[in-house]
Design a protein around this motif. Structure first.
Motif, PDB file in Angstrom:
ATOM      1  N   LEU A 167       0.821  -1.207   0.000  1.00 27.77           N
ATOM      2  CA  LEU A 167       0.000   0.000   0.000  1.00 27.77           C
ATOM      3  C   LEU A 167       0.860   1.264   0.000  1.00 27.77           C
ATOM      4  CD1 LEU A 167      -2.567  -1.410   2.506  1.00 27.77           C
ATOM      5  CD2 LEU A 167      -3.105  -0.755   0.160  1.00 27.77           C
ATOM      6  N   ILE A 168       2.057   1.189   0.581  1.00 27.61           N
ATOM      7  CA  ILE A 168       2.976   2.324   0.525  1.00 27.61           C
ATOM      8  C   ILE A 168       3.337   2.606  -0.931  1.00 27.61           C
ATOM      9  CG2 ILE A 168       5.279   3.149   1.163  1.00 27.61           C
ATOM     10  CD1 ILE A 168       5.033   1.323   3.686  1.00 27.61           C
ATOM     11  N   TYR A 169       3.686   1.558  -1.669  1.00 32.43           N
ATOM     12  CA  TYR A 169       4.012   1.716  -3.085  1.00 32.43           C
ATOM     13  C   TYR A 169       2.810   2.275  -3.849  1.00 32.43           C
ATOM     14  CZ  TYR A 169       8.452  -0.871  -2.840  1.00 32.43           C
ATOM     15  OH  TYR A 169       9.731  -1.263  -2.568  1.00 32.43           O
ATOM     16  N   GLN A 170       1.622   1.732  -3.582  1.00 32.53           N
ATOM     17  CA  GLN A 170       0.431   2.180  -4.289  1.00 32.53           C
ATOM     18  C   GLN A 170       0.139   3.647  -4.017  1.00 32.53           C
ATOM     19  OE1 GLN A 170      -1.364  -2.178  -3.391  1.00 32.53           O
ATOM     20  NE2 GLN A 170      -2.909  -0.581  -3.539  1.00 32.53           N
ATOM     21  N   LEU A 171       0.286   4.054  -2.764  1.00 29.13           N
ATOM     22  CA  LEU A 171      -0.001   5.440  -2.407  1.00 29.13           C
ATOM     23  C   LEU A 171       0.942   6.402  -3.126  1.00 29.13           C
ATOM     24  CD1 LEU A 171      -1.623   7.125   0.060  1.00 29.13           C
ATOM     25  CD2 LEU A 171       0.760   7.503   0.653  1.00 29.13           C
ATOM     26  N   LEU A 172       2.230   6.075  -3.125  1.00 29.59           N
ATOM     27  CA  LEU A 172       3.200   6.958  -3.762  1.00 29.59           C
ATOM     28  C   LEU A 172       3.008   6.982  -5.271  1.00 29.59           C
ATOM     29  CD1 LEU A 172       6.340   6.043  -1.634  1.00 29.59           C
ATOM     30  CD2 LEU A 172       4.817   7.994  -1.374  1.00 29.59           C
ATOM     31  N   GLN A 173       2.636   5.847  -5.850  1.00 33.35           N
ATOM     32  CA  GLN A 173       2.359   5.815  -7.283  1.00 33.35           C
ATOM     33  C   GLN A 173       1.152   6.684  -7.625  1.00 33.35           C
ATOM     34  OE1 GLN A 173       1.649   1.886  -8.836  1.00 33.35           O
ATOM     35  NE2 GLN A 173       1.248   2.597 -10.906  1.00 33.35           N
ATOM     36  N   ALA A 174       0.162   6.663  -6.741  1.00 33.79           N
ATOM     37  CA  ALA A 174      -1.077   7.396  -7.008  1.00 33.79           C
ATOM     38  C   ALA A 174      -0.949   8.895  -6.781  1.00 33.79           C
ATOM     39  CB  ALA A 174      -2.207   6.834  -6.148  1.00 33.79           C
ATOM     40  N   PHE A 175      -0.066   9.332  -5.879  1.00 31.88           N
ATOM     41  CA  PHE A 175      -0.073  10.741  -5.469  1.00 31.88           C
ATOM     42  C   PHE A 175       1.214  11.512  -5.761  1.00 31.88           C
ATOM     43  CE2 PHE A 175      -3.569   8.970  -3.056  1.00 31.88           C
ATOM     44  CZ  PHE A 175      -4.530   9.966  -3.169  1.00 31.88           C
ATOM     45  N   CYS A 176       2.283  10.847  -6.164  1.00 39.65           N
ATOM     46  CA  CYS A 176       3.551  11.549  -6.362  1.00 39.65           C
ATOM     47  C   CYS A 176       3.944  11.619  -7.824  1.00 39.65           C
ATOM     48  CB  CYS A 176       4.675  10.852  -5.584  1.00 39.65           C
ATOM     49  SG  CYS A 176       4.569  11.066  -3.806  1.00 39.65           S
ATOM     50  N   GLU A 177       4.284  12.827  -8.260  1.00 38.76           N
ATOM     51  CA  GLU A 177       4.918  13.034  -9.553  1.00 38.76           C
ATOM     52  C   GLU A 177       6.433  12.958  -9.338  1.00 38.76           C
ATOM     53  OE1 GLU A 177       3.335  13.343 -12.313  1.00 38.76           O
ATOM     54  OE2 GLU A 177       1.289  13.960 -11.741  1.00 38.76           O
ATOM     55  N   PRO A 178       7.197  12.691 -10.409  1.00 36.74           N
ATOM     56  CA  PRO A 178       8.661  12.689 -10.271  1.00 36.74           C
ATOM     57  C   PRO A 178       9.166  13.993  -9.666  1.00 36.74           C
ATOM     58  CG  PRO A 178       8.048  11.750 -12.384  1.00 36.74           C
ATOM     59  CD  PRO A 178       6.777  12.283 -11.768  1.00 36.74           C
ATOM     60  N   GLY A 179      10.018  13.871  -8.650  1.00 35.30           N
ATOM     61  CA  GLY A 179      10.581  15.041  -7.993  1.00 35.30           C
ATOM     62  C   GLY A 179       9.796  15.530  -6.802  1.00 35.30           C
ATOM     63  N   ASP A 180       8.573  15.037  -6.603  1.00 29.95           N
ATOM     64  CA  ASP A 180       7.816  15.418  -5.418  1.00 29.95           C
ATOM     65  C   ASP A 180       8.504  14.895  -4.163  1.00 29.95           C
ATOM     66  OD1 ASP A 180       5.881  16.778  -6.793  1.00 29.95           O
ATOM     67  OD2 ASP A 180       4.447  15.127  -6.836  1.00 29.95           O
ATOM     68  N   GLU A 181       8.186  15.520  -3.040  1.00 35.64           N
ATOM     69  CA  GLU A 181       8.854  15.170  -1.782  1.00 35.64           C
ATOM     70  C   GLU A 181       7.944  14.351  -0.868  1.00 35.64           C
ATOM     71  OE1 GLU A 181      11.682  19.178  -1.601  1.00 35.64           O
ATOM     72  OE2 GLU A 181      10.009  18.940  -0.190  1.00 35.64           O
ATOM     73  N   VAL A 182       8.571  13.425  -0.151  1.00 37.47           N
ATOM     74  CA  VAL A 182       7.896  12.607   0.852  1.00 37.47           C
ATOM     75  C   VAL A 182       8.670  12.750   2.153  1.00 37.47           C
ATOM     76  CG1 VAL A 182       7.098  10.299   1.488  1.00 37.47           C
ATOM     77  CG2 VAL A 182       7.136  10.985  -0.934  1.00 37.47           C
ATOM     78  N   VAL A 183       8.005  13.233   3.175  1.00 36.30           N
ATOM     79  CA  VAL A 183       8.645  13.500   4.466  1.00 36.30           C
ATOM     80  C   VAL A 183       8.356  12.352   5.428  1.00 36.30           C
ATOM     81  CG1 VAL A 183       8.705  15.049   6.469  1.00 36.30           C
ATOM     82  CG2 VAL A 183       8.460  15.996   4.154  1.00 36.30           C
TER      83      VAL A 183
END
Length: 364
Positions: A99-115
């Motif tokens: 689900l971590i992978y799915q969430l990042l795939q769904a909400f992050c564009e290349p270069g976006d930040e995850v804190v």
């Protein structure tokens, strides 16, 4: 991942794939003649499957020639009743790590930040890099707790996701509801706030986080939970998210078709029905955790507050030495080079051996 040689003329992966750090799983124990070896390196539940799980799984195995229910209808309905949430607020995956992978795939564009805090769950930087996003790692406090004020300060206009692992793997402390509320008040509404509760059932502390109330109060909050730890289904890979329907729907949209197997769904359903036995086992593991923690502190160790099913030794450069001493005693632990060792609370004999090793291994 290794970098392709200059002579290689075949297809090359995207540049950031070369930067994905390797996941280091917990090693199996080394067989030792005349000594029962124990694996305390993967935060696995030492108990066998809950009552009814093997029988339900066997029935599912008998029809393995058929595809699983891709919609996980029965599992969603059972989880909805169990949690008191609508089924369209749920998304299942092959463990909460998927689900971590799915969430990042769904909400992050290349270069976006995850804190997220660091050190925390080892899969976070792997999943972030795989998504083409950028990790913003905020150091933990000296006591192994999240520094939520520093995490809030690290949010920028490029931040798309923040992740709070509570209890934190591998150090053990959990955040309080008051701490989480203050943090969420500082998180912009368009940023997804993950509350990763893989070890939820083991938490015993004042003002513990109420994840369901938190997700209801904050439309941007996503809860990640799993059947791997307390429920003892680590080998079947079943996790789920609880979120508002727009977010949960996005997670389902990018999920691997037929990802959660029929056997895993059957085992999860049967595990939900065995809540009484589950609570007994969790209470026993919590009692063991507290016993081990008290023994370690009595031996002079300053171990962080353990709210999961593991304890943390902040050993720095002595981590490999401590892991080797444990291995000699027939228990394998999870060292993090230059930082410390995480040790799962397992069988009583294994826990006793850990305490013996720790007593002989002088604290820093």
């Amino acid at each position: 991942m290794s970098t392709p040689s200059p002579q290689f003329r075949g297809p090359r992966p995207r540049a950031h794939i070369r930067d994905i750090p390797a996941y280091v799983p917990g090693k199996p124990p080394t067989p030792r003649p005349g000594l029962t070896a124990y694996k305390l390196s993967s935060n696995e539940n030492p108990y066998p499957p809950l009552p009814g799980v093997v029988e339900a799984s066997t029935r599912a195995v008998e029809v393995m020639n058929r595809y699983p229910d891709m919609g996980s209808v029965a599992l969603y309905e059972a989880l909805g009743r169990h949690l008191g949430v609508p089924v369209d607020h749920l998304a299942a995956g092959t463990g909460s790590v998927a689900l971590i992978y799915q969430l990042l795939q769904a909400f992050c564009e290349p270069g976006d930040e995850v804190v997220y805090a660091w050190r925390s769950f080892e899969a976070y930087p792997i999943a972030v890099t795989a998504a083409g996003a950028r990790s913003v790692q905020v150091p933990l406090r000296a006591d192994g707790h999240h520094d939520l004020e520093a995490m809030a300060a690290a949010i920028t206009e490029r931040t798309r996701v923040v992740m709070v692992c509570t209890p934190n793997n591998p150090t053990g402390p959990a955040v309080t509801q008051a701490e989480l509320d203050r943090f969420l008040a500082a998180v912009p509404a368009h940023v997804v706030a993950v509350v990763d509760e893989a070890y939820l059932e083991f938490v015993r502390m004042p003002d513990a986080v109420d994840g369901l109330a938190t997700y209801r109060a904050h439309p941007n909050v996503v809860l990640f939970r799993t059947f791997s730890k307390a429920y003892g289904l680590a080998g079947f890979r079943v996790g789920y998210a609880v979120a508002q329907p727009e977010v949960a729907g996005a997670l389902r949209a990018v999920s691997l078709p037929f990802g959660v197997s029929s056997v895993a769904q059957a085992a999860a359903l049967a595990s939900l029905e065995a809540s009484e036995a589950l609570l007994e086992r969790v209470d026993a593991l919590v009692a063991e955790r507290d016993r081990v923690g008290a023994a370690l502190r009595e031996a002079g160790w300053d171990v962080p507050d353990a709210q999961g099913n593991f304890v943390w030794f902040a050993l720095g450069d002595r981590s490999a030495e401590f892991a080797a001493a444990c291995d000699d005693a027939g228990i394998v632990v999870r060292p993090f080079a230059g930082e410390g060792c995480r040790v799962t609370v397992g069988e009583v004999e294994a826990n006793d051996r850990l305490v013996e090793v720790a007593r002989a291994f002088a604290p820093a």
